[in-house]
Write a protein that holds these residues in place. Structure first.
Motif, PDB file in Angstrom:
ATOM      1  N   CYS A 104       0.225   4.427  -3.523  1.00  0.00           N
ATOM      2  CA  CYS A 104      -0.361   5.396  -2.608  1.00  0.00           C
ATOM      3  C   CYS A 104      -1.817   5.045  -2.406  1.00  0.00           C
ATOM      4  CB  CYS A 104      -0.227   6.803  -3.217  1.00  0.00           C
ATOM      5  SG  CYS A 104      -1.071   8.070  -2.244  1.00  0.00           S
ATOM      6  N   ARG A 105      -2.286   5.195  -1.189  1.00  0.00           N
ATOM      7  CA  ARG A 105      -3.732   5.159  -0.965  1.00  0.00           C
ATOM      8  C   ARG A 105      -4.087   6.261   0.013  1.00  0.00           C
ATOM      9  NH1 ARG A 105      -5.288   2.841   3.847  1.00  0.00           N
ATOM     10  NH2 ARG A 105      -3.799   1.416   4.815  1.00  0.00           N
ATOM     11  N   VAL A 106      -5.316   6.725  -0.121  1.00  0.00           N
ATOM     12  CA  VAL A 106      -5.783   7.777   0.760  1.00  0.00           C
ATOM     13  C   VAL A 106      -6.070   7.162   2.126  1.00  0.00           C
ATOM     14  CG1 VAL A 106      -7.665   9.395   1.187  1.00  0.00           C
ATOM     15  CG2 VAL A 106      -6.706   9.143  -1.117  1.00  0.00           C
ATOM     16  N   SER A 107      -5.603   7.829   3.167  1.00  0.00           N
ATOM     17  CA  SER A 107      -5.872   7.375   4.524  1.00  0.00           C
ATOM     18  C   SER A 107      -6.423   8.578   5.284  1.00  0.00           C
ATOM     19  CB  SER A 107      -4.575   6.851   5.152  1.00  0.00           C
ATOM     20  OG  SER A 107      -4.807   6.513   6.510  1.00  0.00           O
ATOM     21  N   GLY A 108      -7.725   8.640   5.386  1.00  0.00           N
ATOM     22  CA  GLY A 108      -8.338   9.835   5.961  1.00  0.00           C
ATOM     23  C   GLY A 108      -8.061  11.029   5.072  1.00  0.00           C
ATOM     24  N   ALA A 109      -7.484  12.059   5.656  1.00  0.00           N
ATOM     25  CA  ALA A 109      -7.148  13.256   4.886  1.00  0.00           C
ATOM     26  C   ALA A 109      -5.732  13.182   4.339  1.00  0.00           C
ATOM     27  CB  ALA A 109      -7.300  14.489   5.761  1.00  0.00           C
ATOM     28  N   ASP A 110      -5.095  12.037   4.516  1.00  0.00           N
ATOM     29  CA  ASP A 110      -3.671  11.932   4.224  1.00  0.00           C
ATOM     30  C   ASP A 110      -3.404  10.938   3.094  1.00  0.00           C
ATOM     31  OD1 ASP A 110      -3.538  13.526   6.546  1.00  0.00           O
ATOM     32  OD2 ASP A 110      -3.477  11.705   7.795  1.00  0.00           O
ATOM     33  N   ALA A 111      -2.189  11.001   2.605  1.00  0.00           N
ATOM     34  CA  ALA A 111      -1.759  10.045   1.577  1.00  0.00           C
ATOM     35  C   ALA A 111      -0.759   9.093   2.211  1.00  0.00           C
ATOM     36  CB  ALA A 111      -1.138  10.782   0.404  1.00  0.00           C
ATOM     37  N   LEU A 112      -1.014   7.807   2.072  1.00  0.00           N
ATOM     38  CA  LEU A 112      -0.127   6.794   2.638  1.00  0.00           C
ATOM     39  C   LEU A 112       0.664   6.166   1.496  1.00  0.00           C
ATOM     40  CD1 LEU A 112       0.789   5.149   5.131  1.00  0.00           C
ATOM     41  CD2 LEU A 112      -0.997   3.493   4.547  1.00  0.00           C
ATOM     42  N   ILE A 113       1.979   6.313   1.541  1.00  0.00           N
ATOM     43  CA  ILE A 113       2.862   5.793   0.498  1.00  0.00           C
ATOM     44  C   ILE A 113       3.432   4.463   0.985  1.00  0.00           C
ATOM     45  CG2 ILE A 113       4.893   6.251  -0.932  1.00  0.00           C
ATOM     46  CD1 ILE A 113       2.641   8.313  -1.295  1.00  0.00           C
ATOM     47  N   SER A 114       3.289   3.448   0.130  1.00  0.00           N
ATOM     48  CA  SER A 114       3.791   2.122   0.480  1.00  0.00           C
ATOM     49  C   SER A 114       4.818   1.668  -0.535  1.00  0.00           C
ATOM     50  CB  SER A 114       2.639   1.109   0.517  1.00  0.00           C
ATOM     51  OG  SER A 114       1.719   1.458   1.527  1.00  0.00           O
ATOM     52  N   VAL A 115       5.692   0.759  -0.077  1.00  0.00           N
ATOM     53  CA  VAL A 115       6.689   0.181  -0.965  1.00  0.00           C
ATOM     54  C   VAL A 115       6.363  -1.290  -1.150  1.00  0.00           C
ATOM     55  CG1 VAL A 115       8.293  -0.373   0.914  1.00  0.00           C
ATOM     56  CG2 VAL A 115       9.165  -0.091  -1.417  1.00  0.00           C
ATOM     57  N   ASP A 116       6.506  -1.763  -2.364  1.00  0.00           N
ATOM     58  CA  ASP A 116       6.306  -3.172  -2.672  1.00  0.00           C
ATOM     59  C   ASP A 116       7.602  -3.649  -3.318  1.00  0.00           C
ATOM     60  OD1 ASP A 116       5.563  -5.672  -3.537  1.00  0.00           O
ATOM     61  OD2 ASP A 116       3.541  -5.044  -4.117  1.00  0.00           O
ATOM     62  N   THR A 117       8.385  -4.423  -2.572  1.00  0.00           N
ATOM     63  CA  THR A 117       9.764  -4.692  -3.002  1.00  0.00           C
ATOM     64  C   THR A 117       9.844  -5.544  -4.261  1.00  0.00           C
ATOM     65  OG1 THR A 117       9.834  -6.582  -1.507  1.00  0.00           O
ATOM     66  CG2 THR A 117      10.697  -4.480  -0.676  1.00  0.00           C
ATOM     67  N   ASP A 118       8.758  -6.261  -4.589  1.00  0.00           N
ATOM     68  CA  ASP A 118       8.792  -7.029  -5.830  1.00  0.00           C
ATOM     69  C   ASP A 118       7.650  -6.629  -6.773  1.00  0.00           C
ATOM     70  OD1 ASP A 118       6.704  -8.076  -4.445  1.00  0.00           O
ATOM     71  OD2 ASP A 118       7.354 -10.176  -4.542  1.00  0.00           O
ATOM     72  N   ALA A 119       7.137  -5.423  -6.592  1.00  0.00           N
ATOM     73  CA  ALA A 119       6.071  -4.903  -7.464  1.00  0.00           C
ATOM     74  C   ALA A 119       4.946  -5.917  -7.594  1.00  0.00           C
ATOM     75  CB  ALA A 119       6.623  -4.471  -8.814  1.00  0.00           C
ATOM     76  N   ALA A 120       4.812  -6.557  -8.741  1.00  0.00           N
ATOM     77  CA  ALA A 120       3.688  -7.471  -8.970  1.00  0.00           C
ATOM     78  C   ALA A 120       3.901  -8.839  -8.312  1.00  0.00           C
ATOM     79  CB  ALA A 120       3.467  -7.640 -10.471  1.00  0.00           C
ATOM     80  N   GLY A 121       5.059  -9.074  -7.698  1.00  0.00           N
ATOM     81  CA  GLY A 121       5.353 -10.379  -7.116  1.00  0.00           C
ATOM     82  C   GLY A 121       4.556 -10.655  -5.852  1.00  0.00           C
TER      83      GLY A 121
END
Lengths: 167, 692
Positions: free
Chosen positions: B650-667
Motif C-alpha cells: 500500500c502507498r498513500v496517493s493523495g488522500a487515498d490508499a493505493l493497494i498494489s499486487v506484486d506477483t513474486d513479492a521480492a522477485g
C-alpha cells in the motif's frame, strides 16, 4: 527503462494535446514470464488539461501470434488522462475462449501504474506484464516541438516519483 | 424372613440421616446375594454406631417400599451392641453399566466401587433432594431427541440410558438442607461436567426424580470424589456466521405484573389476564418487584450477550407489548438507545393465554412489517408470523411458536413415549404448516420457524415439519444438541426450522448452554433459599443467584446465522457498482469502475477477471471487507498471508490508499496498482479488512 517510459508518456501527452488531427501511438512490453507484446492505438484530440477518458478509435495488439482489435474489446477501450497527463489505456478482451484473454489497464494517477495482463476466460488473469508507450510520427513537426517544450516538466516529475519509489 | 426378629452382625460402612449400613465382615461368597443391609433407626441414635465398628443389631426384617419397589432393611431396632472396632470392608468392584436393568439389586446395602468416568446428567435435584443424576460415560440424551420413537435405535437408547444411569445421593432424607451436598464454588457442577475417577459407596434404591416413582439405584458415597469442568460456561454464544443473527429464547415467564398484585410501575391491585379472567393468581412470573429485578437483570444480560438482530421470545406476559417493551427498554440501557425495538402487535392479536410470544429486532438492521398471528383454536398460544425486511431489501418471516407443554396428561392424549399432549402438539404443528402456506405471500418462501415446541427433535410435531419441507437447522449443524434437561436426560425443545429456500442461506446454528445445565438454585426466585428457613429454624439452601446470564431461564436460547446479503455483480461495461443501504455482496471483475458500498456490512468480492482499476469510494473498516482471493489465486499468489509475505502493498496517493499486487513479492516483477481506497490511509491494508 523507466526513463524511456516516462519520456514516452511525455511525448504521448504532447502529441495528444497538441496535434490538430487524430493521434496514433504505439506500445510495447514484456510479460513477467517474458512473452513480448506490442500494438498501437489512436483517439481524437483532447484538451491540454483534460481529465477523464477518451474512447479509442483505433487499437491493435499483437500477442502470442494473435491480433486483438478494437472490435474485440468487451467494453469501450479508452485512453486516460489526469489534468492532461496520460495515464495509459484500458483495453480488455476476456470473452474469447479460443485464445488468451488480454487486458491493458491504465494507472490511477500515473502512467507508471499502467500494466498488461493475460489469462483465460475460465481461469482469470494469470500473468502480468509492464508496458511502455511510444509515439509514432504522424503529427506535424511544429506541434511536436511545442508540445515537448510545454510538457517536459511532466516527464521530469514522473522520473522523480520513480526515483523516490525505488529509494 | 420378613417380620422376623433377628440379630445381625456387621461392620458399619456408612451412616445416613435415618439409619446406617452394615456389612458382613467375611461375606457369604455368593455374588447373587448382598452382604450388606440398611438399619433404619429414624431419629434414634446408638453410641455403638461409628464407621468401622463391628456391631450386632437386634431388630425386625422389613421390606421398605420406595420408588415403586421395595428394599430389605432392619427396622424396629431394639439394640445395637458393640463387639469390635477398627474394621474396614474392602469395596466390591462391580460391573457398570448394568447388563440388565435392576442388576444392582444384588449389591443393595453393600459397599462397592464403580469405575468412571461419569457425566453429571442432571443437577436439578441437588438442592432439594441432595441428588445428582450421573451417567457412566457421556451424559444421557432423551432418546426421542436422537431417534424416532419405536425404532430399534430408539429402543436401544432407552435401554442404554437405564443401564448407565446412577443416582448419587447424600444419604439424607432431609429436603432442602442448609448445605447443598456435592456443590463446588460458583454453583458448580453444571450438567455435562465429569467425575473422572472411581466412585466408592453403598448401593441403595429410591426415588430418582421429582416424582416418587420410578426409582433407581443410587450410591451413598463413602469416599470423596472431584469434578472436572467438562462443560464450561461460555461468556457468549459461539459464532454462527452470516450477516443476520436470529435467536429464539423462552424467557421463563417474564411478567411485569407480579403474583403479589403489584406491577413494575408500582401500582397495586393488578392482575394478569388469562382467558376471561384478570387476577394476580394468573401471574406466572416474579412474585414481587425484588424477584422481577433479579429476573430482568439476568434476561437482559443473556439477550445482550446474544446480541441478535432479531429474537423470537416465548413466555412474556400477555399484556400487549408492555412486558416486551420493558425488556427492550432494559436492553437499550445496556446496548444503547434505540438498539432494539418491539415489533408492533400482530393482526389477529396475541391470544388469550397468560403468556404470549413476541419479536424484538434491531431497527438499524431491519424493519418490521405488519405481523399476523394464527389464532386457530387448536393453538394454545397463537403462532406469530413477523415479516422482517432488511435494509438491502431482503426479507424473511420469523415465525414464533410455543406449543402445548408436556405436562398434565389427559386420558384423551396420554404420554405414549413423547410426553403428554403429543397428539395436540402434532395437530398444532400441522396447523402451523397450513398457516405458513397461506402466508407465503408476505416474504415468499423465506420462513424461519423458531420457538419452544415442547417436543424433542425426533418427536411427531417436529417430524411433520421436517418431512414436509422444513429443515431442522440444529440437526444440520449440531445433531443431538439440547436446550433442556428433564428426568436426567438432555434434549432440545427449542428449535430452528427453516423453509428449504431459506435453509440454504443459514450458515450456522447453536444452542447457548447457559440455563438447562445450570443449578436451578441460581435462578431469580427467592423460594426455598436462604435467608428463608426450610426445616424448622434451619436456613434453606443458599441462594446461588448471580447477575450473569447463567440460569436466566430454564431453556437454553438457540441462535442461527443467516446469510441474507443482496448480491450485485458488475457487468464488464459498468463504470459503477453501487450497494444498497443494507448488507451487500458486490462482485466486480474486469473493467474500470467505482464501487460504492452504501451502509451496512458489505463484502466487495473481486473475481478472477479483475485486473485493477477499481476505486472503492466508501470503504468502512469493521463493516466492509474486500476479497482478493480469486485474482490472487489466478496469479498463483499463496493465500496464506499475502500482506505479511509482501504480495500486497500500500502507498498513500493523495488522500487515498493505493493497494498494489506484486506477483513474486521480492522477485524481479514490479508491483502493479490494483485498487484505490478513497479517503483511507495504509492502515487499511490489514488482515481484518481483507479476505484471501
Amino acid at each position: 527503462m523507466t526513463s524511456l517510459k516516462t519520456l514516452s508518456a511525455g511525448l504521448l501527452l504532447a502529441f495528444a494535446a497538441a496535434s490538430s488531427q487524430a493521434a496514433s501511438f504505439t506500445f510495447t512490453g514484456f510479460t513477467d514470464d517474458s512473452k513480448s507484446f506490442f500494438g498501437s492505438f489512436g483517439f481524437a484530440d483532447v484538451a491540454i488539461d483534460f481529465t477523464g477518458e477518451v474512447n479509442l478509435n483505433d487499437f491493435s495488439l499483437e500477442f502470442e501470434g494473435q491480433t486483438y482489435a478494437l472490435s474485440d474489446a468487451d467494453r469501450p477501450a479508452v485512453a486516460l488522462f489526469d489534468a492532461g497527463a496520460f495515464l495509459g489505456v484500458d483495453f480488455i478482451d476476456n470473452d474469447d475462449s479460443t485464445r488468451f484473454s488480454v487486458a491493458l489497464t491504465g494507472g490511477f494517477s500515473s502512467v507508471d501504474e499502467a500494466f498488461f495482463a493475460h489469462g483465460s476466460t475460465s481461469n482469470g488473469f494469470t500473468n502480468y506484464g509492464s508496458v511502455s508507450f511510444l509515439s509514432t510520427p504522424v503529427s506535424e513537426p511544429g506541434s511536436v516541438a511545442l508540445a515537448l517544450a510545454g510538457f517536459g516538466g511532466i516527464a521530469l516529475m514522473a522520473r522523480r516519483r520513480a526515483k523516490a519509489k525505488s529509494a | 424372613m420378613v417380620g422376623q426378629t433377628t440379630v445381625v452382625p456387621g461392620v458399619v460402612t456408612r451412616i445416613n440421616s435415618n439409619g446406617f449400613f452394615i456389612q458382613d465382615l467375611t461375606g457369604d461368597a455368593n455374588p447373587a446375594t448382598s452382604d450388606g443391609l440398611f438399619v433404619f433407626t429414624g431419629a434414634t441414635t446408638y453410641p455403638a454406631v461409628a464407621l468401622g465398628n463391628l456391631v450386632r443389631v437386634s431388630g425386625t426384617v422389613a421390606e421398605f417400599s420406595t420408588g415403586g419397589s421395595t428394599v430389605t432393611q432392619l427396622s424396629n431396632v431394639t439394640a445395637v451392641a458393640l463387639t469390635g472396632a477398627g474394621f474396614s470392608i474392602t469395596p466390591t468392584d462391580i460391573t457398570f453399566p448394568e447388563t440388565v436393568e435392576g442388576e444392582l439389586e444384588r449389591y443393595e446395602g453393600m459397599l462397592v466401587r464403580i469405575s468412571g468416568p461419569f457425566t453429571i446428567s442432571q443437577n436439578s435435584f441437588q438442592s432439594r433432594f441432595g441428588q445428582l443424576t450421573l451417567a457412566q460415560g457421556d451424559r444421557l440424551e432423551v432418546p426421542t431427541n436422537r431417534a424416532r420413537p419405536g425404532t430399534p435405535e430408539h429402543t436401544a437408547l432407552v435401554e442404554g440410558n437405564k443401564l448407565r444411569r446412577l443416582i448419587l445421593d447424600d444419604g439424607s432424607s432431609l429436603q432442602n438442607p442448609s448445605t447443598i451436598p456435592y456443590l463446588d464454588a460458583n454453583a458448580l457442577p453444571r450438567a455435562g461436567d465429569r467425575i473422572t475417577g472411581n466412585l466408592v459407596g453403598v448401593i441403595d434404591y429410591g426415588p430418582s426424580s421429582a416424582s416418587a416413582t420410578p426409582g433407581d439405584y443410587r450410591l451413598h458415597p463413602t469416599a470423596a470424589f472431584t469434578y472436572v469442568v467438562a462443560n464450561p460456561r461460555t461468556a457468549a454464544p459461539a459464532a454462527v456466521g452470516g450477516n443476520i443473527k436470529v435467536a429464539s429464547f423462552n424467557v421463563l415467564n417474564y411478567f411485569t405484573t407480579f403474583t403479589n398484585g403489584q406491577n413494575v410501575a408500582g401500582q397495586s391491585g393488578q392482575g394478569c389476564s388469562e382467558g376471561a379472567s384478570v387476577n394476580a393468581g394468573n401471574c406466572r412470573g416474579a412474585d414481587n418487584l425484588d424477584e422481577f429485578s433479579r429476573q430482568r437483570t439476568k434476561i437482559i444480560d443473556a439477550l445482550a450477550r446474544i446480541n441478535a438482530d432479531a429474537v423470537g421470545l416465548m413466555e412474556l406476559q400477555n399484556n400487549g407489548n408492555v412486558a416486551a417493551q420493558n425488556l427492550v427498554d432494559g436492553l437499550n440501557q445496556v446496548l444503547g438507545a434505540g438498539t432494539y425495538a418491539v415489533a408492533p402487535l400482530p393482526t389477529n392479536g396475541t391470544g388469550s393465554d397468560a403468556i404470549r410470544t413476541a419479536v424484538i429486532f434491531k431497527p438499524a438492521r431491519m424493519s418490521a412489517l405488519q405481523g399476523i398471528s394464527d389464532t386457530a383454536s387448536i393453538n394454545d398460544r397463537p403462532t406469530l408470523l413477523q415479516p422482517l425486511q432488511l435494509h438491502n431489501g431482503e426479507r424473511f418471516s420469523l415465525v414464533v411458536n410455543h406449543l402445548k407443554s408436556k405436562g398434565g396428561c389427559s386420558s384423551s392424549d396420554p404420554d405414549l413415549g413423547q410426553g403428554c399432549w403429543n397428539i395436540k402438539r402434532t395437530a398444532q404443528a400441522n396447523q402451523l404448516r397450513s398457516f405458513l402456506s397461506s402466508q407465503a405471500g408476505i416474504s415468499g418462501a423465506a420462513q424461519l420457524i423458531v420457538g419452544d415446541f415442547n417436543a424433542y427433535a425426533k418427536e411427531d410435531p417436529i417430524d411433520v415439519l421436517t418431512t414436509n419441507g422444513f429443515v431442522d437447522l440444529v440437526e444440520r449443524f449440531q445433531p443431538g444438541a439440547h436446550s433442556y434437561v428433564f428426568n436426567g436426560e438432555a434434549g432440545r425443545l427449542d428449535h430452528l426450522l427453516a423453509s428449504n429456500s431459506l435453509a440454504a442461506k443459514v450458515i450456522g446454528a447453536v444452542h447457548w448452554h447457559i440455563n438447562a445445565d445450570e443449578q436451578p438454585q441460581a435462578d431469580y426466585n427467592r423460594e426455598l433459599k436462604a435467608p428463608l428457613t426450610c426445616n424448622g429454624a434451619a436456613l434453606c439452601p443458599p441462594d446461588l443467584y448471580g447477575p450473569g446470564p447463567y440460569r436466566s431461564s430454564d431453556h437454553d436460547p438457540v441462535i442461527a446465522g443467516l446469510s441474507l446479503y443482496k448480491s450485485i455483480t458488475a457487468g464488464v461495461a459498468d463504470t459503477s457498482l453501487v450497494g444498497t443501504a443494507g448488507d451487500d455482496i458486490l462482485t466486480s471483475g474486469a473493467g474500470r469502475r467505482t464501487i460504492t458500498t452504501g451502509a451496512g456490512f458489505d463484502q466487495i468480492v473481486f473475481s478472477s477477471s479483475f485486473t485493477g482499476a477499481a476505486t472503492i469510494a466508501d470503504f468502512a473498516p469493521g463493516f466492509d471487507t474486500i476479497s482478493l482471493r480469486a485474482p490472487l489465486q489466478a496469479l498463483g499468489v499463496p493465500l496464506v498471508d499475502p500482506i505479511t509475505q509482501g504480495y500486497l502493498s500500500c502507498r498513500v496517493s493523495g488522500a487515498d490508499a493505493l493497494i498494489s499486487v506484486d506477483t513474486d513479492a521480492a522477485g524481479p516483477a514490479p508491483a502493479r496498482a490494483w485498487l484505490l481506497i478513497k479517503s483511507a490511509n495504509c492502515s487499511v491494508l490489514n488482515r481484518t479488512n481483507f479476505v484471501f
